[in-house]
Design a protein around this motif. Structure first.
Motif, PDB file in Angstrom:
ATOM      1  N   GLY A  44       0.829  -1.208   0.000  1.00  0.00           N
ATOM      2  CA  GLY A  44       0.000   0.000   0.000  1.00  0.00           C
ATOM      3  C   GLY A  44       0.859   1.253   0.000  1.00  0.00           C
ATOM      4  O   GLY A  44       0.609   2.196  -0.762  1.00  0.00           O
ATOM      5  N   ASP A  61      -6.206   4.426  -5.596  1.00  0.00           N
ATOM      6  CA  ASP A  61      -7.314   3.482  -5.416  1.00  0.00           C
ATOM      7  C   ASP A  61      -6.811   2.075  -5.102  1.00  0.00           C
ATOM      8  O   ASP A  61      -7.463   1.318  -4.388  1.00  0.00           O
ATOM      9  N   ALA A  63      -4.054   1.373  -3.409  1.00  0.00           N
ATOM     10  CA  ALA A  63      -3.713   1.397  -1.991  1.00  0.00           C
ATOM     11  C   ALA A  63      -4.975   1.325  -1.142  1.00  0.00           C
ATOM     12  O   ALA A  63      -5.010   0.673  -0.092  1.00  0.00           O
ATOM     13  N   LEU A  64      -6.040   1.979  -1.634  1.00  0.00           N
ATOM     14  CA  LEU A  64      -7.322   1.972  -0.921  1.00  0.00           C
ATOM     15  C   LEU A  64      -7.852   0.542  -0.793  1.00  0.00           C
ATOM     16  O   LEU A  64      -8.257   0.108   0.295  1.00  0.00           O
ATOM     17  N   ALA A  67      -5.610  -1.555   1.495  1.00  0.00           N
ATOM     18  CA  ALA A  67      -5.815  -1.221   2.905  1.00  0.00           C
ATOM     19  C   ALA A  67      -7.135  -1.790   3.401  1.00  0.00           C
ATOM     20  O   ALA A  67      -7.232  -2.310   4.518  1.00  0.00           O
TER      21      ALA A  67
ATOM     22  N   LYS C  66      -8.221  10.923   0.167  1.00  0.00           N
ATOM     23  CA  LYS C  66      -8.074   9.479  -0.030  1.00  0.00           C
ATOM     24  C   LYS C  66      -6.875   8.956   0.748  1.00  0.00           C
ATOM     25  O   LYS C  66      -6.948   7.877   1.349  1.00  0.00           O
ATOM     26  N   VAL C  70      -6.980   5.975   3.410  1.00  0.00           N
ATOM     27  CA  VAL C  70      -6.119   4.794   3.330  1.00  0.00           C
ATOM     28  C   VAL C  70      -5.409   4.587   4.664  1.00  0.00           C
ATOM     29  O   VAL C  70      -5.346   3.469   5.191  1.00  0.00           O
TER      30      VAL C  70
END
Lengths: 93, 310, 99
Positions: A44, A61, A63-64, A67, C66, C70
């Motif tokens: 990430g 996104d 990494a989103l 996570a 974002k 995260v």
């Protein structure tokens, strides 16, 4: 600045990659899972570094999603049906 | 960027992959497989294939690991030696894999000259459809038939899993997904994460029209959230005879098919859209598909029914 | 601008240090639970510092938001995964005290 961020991403890849040694040595499944966990978090961070360095915000996104699903492997490790079988294949007493 | 980090990444992927194949314990192999998935996702990032990286992160990190670890928990215990295949089988499998690897390597090393590509033409016509993500354009407009069949295969896979149900349990609920011991931390996660995860899943589907993302990524995230709730024992898996469940499973392919056949009347033929309505049609189809994918993946992990219907 | 870049370098550098510490701990610590301790340091401080360093570099507000989301998700996931892995170790030990 861009070179620094790419360099940091490469170094981080090497660091979390070294963690793979723990996946191979074990000895417990928990140890192996920790290497996967470190790679998930490190991955990430690498994605965030590359996203900032390259300016491609869509990489955030990734990494989103990493996570969001980071804990899933650890949750799955504890899966088992009570009264039938344990995950290591031993019958439940 | 120099070649060194790329080489390191390739080396890591190969190391993890070889270890995954070589290790004896089934569960250790699954952990290795999850690690390979994470590394592959990073490789796709490096290749600027963000859509593929997203899919790999969602499927490899969430769905496949769960599916395989659950399968491990259900398998009959067996000593590692007895499952080893015959040496001849070893050699044959190794040979076949080498042929495939050599073929792929040959294609990569010796590309066709000039490279046959439809990319410029595909990009030129994107404006007509009103979408900004070339991957979505290819998946839902140019090669819509492939995508449709892919979703139908998912439904067939679920039917295949359900046919493993013992006679007396038909129509009942799959075995519980709850963890071996109840855990406050897991319950908290299952209460806090799903609202965020559902928003992210819907965002990925919606965003897929113009940016990397799409039905499969979004649907997988939704499925993962549902599975988390079931694993924390906040909800039981539903009975497989429920009409709502079965409707949701076929909703995506049915909407896709209806849109496809409508193409005969409102456009030039099967699976073609009139330019003015292309975007709304594609977004509706994507939403229905994402919902179906979420339900199908969730039920695939839950497995065949293991309890008599109530 | 120079000041912002220096802040990013310092924070990302700090994050890298904690990832290094986490990896060394994961490889060198003698037993599973100590190694878990090292891992959670990398997850919390390492990732946190890197996000902190990247925040001033984000091109727009949405990307910055974002990044924060995260980070929050990683905190939640790391804390839960730490608990679950520790419980799993306890369960295995009770089943097989020799291990």
């Amino acid at each position: 600045m861009i070179d620094f961020l790419y360099g940091a991403a490469a170094l981080l890849l090497l660091l979390t990659g070294l963690g793979l040694a723990r996946m191979m040595w074990g000895p417990a499944p928990a140890d192996r899972m920790m290497a996967a966990q470190l790679l998930g978090t490190g991955g990430g961070a690498i994605a965030l570094l590359i996203a900032t360095a390259s300016g491609i915000t869509a990489i955030i996104d990734i990494a989103l999603v990493l996570a969001l699903l980071a804990a899933f492997a650890a949750v799955a490790l504890t899966l088992g049906e009570p009264g039938t079988k344990q995950p290591d294949g031993q019958a439940n007493p | 960027m120099t070649l060194l980090p790329d080489l390191a990444l390739v080396l890591l992927i190969l190391t993890a992959a070889v270890w995954t194949v070589a290790v004896r314990d089934r569960r250790d192999a699954v952990i290795g497989f999850i690690v390979v998935g994470l590394l592959l996702s990073l490789a796709w990032v490096r290749l600027n294939a963000v859509d593929v990286a997203l899919t790999e992160a969602a499927i490899g990190g969430g769905a496949t690991g769960l599916l395989l670890l659950r399968a491990c928990a259900r398998l009959v215990p067996r000593p590692a030696e007895s499952v080893l295949p015959h040496p001849a089988m070893w050699i044959l499998t190794g040979l076949l894999c080498s042929v495939i690897a050599a073929g792929l390597a040959a294609i990569v090393v010796m590309p066709v000259e000039p490279p046959a590509t439809l990319a410029p033409e595909a990009a030129a016509n994107m404006g007509e459809l009103g979408l900004g993500n070339p991957v979505t354009v290819v998946l839902l407009a140019y090669r819509a038939l492939d995508t449709l069949l892919e979703k139908v295969v998912l439904v067939l896979a679920l039917i295949g899993v359900w046919t493993l149900t013992p006679e007396q349990f038909w129509g009942g609920a799959p075995a519980s997904l709850r963890a071996q011991q109840s855990s406050g931390a897991l319950r908290l996660l299952a209460q806090v994460l799903p609202p965020v995860g559902v928003v992210i899943g819907v965002y990925l589907v919606w965003n897929g029209a113009d940016h990397p993302g799409g039905t499969f990524q979004g649907g997988t995230v939704l499925a993962a959230m549902w599975l988390l709730v079931m694993m924390a024992d906040l909800r039981e898996p539903p009975e497989i005879r429920l009409h709502t469940l079965r409707l949701l499973v076929i909703l995506g392919p049915v909407v896709f098919l209806v849109a496809g056949f409508a193409g005969f009347w409102i456009a030039n033929g099967f699976l073609s859209y009139p330019p003015a309505f292309a975007k709304p049609i594609i977004v509706i189809v994507e939403a229905a598909l994402a919902l179906s994918i979420a339900v199908i993946l969730g039920m695939l992990v839950a497995g065949p029914a293991a309890r008599a219907p109530r | 601008m120079i000041l912002v870049d220096m802040f990013t370098m310092a924070a990302v550098g700090a994050g890298m240090f904690f990832f290094l510490a986490g990896t060394v701990g994961l490889l060198r610590f003698p037993d599973t639970l100590s190694r878990l301790h090292a891992l959670t340091k990398a997850d919390n401080l390492g990732f946190g510092f890197i996000v902190l360093g990247l925040l001033p570099q984000s091109p727009d507000v949405l990307s910055g938001l974002k990044l924060v989301v995260v980070w929050l998700l990683v905190q939640l996931a790391a804390a839960t995964a730490g608990q679950l892995i520790a419980q799993f170790v306890g369960l295995e030990r009770r089943r097989d005290p020799a291990a």
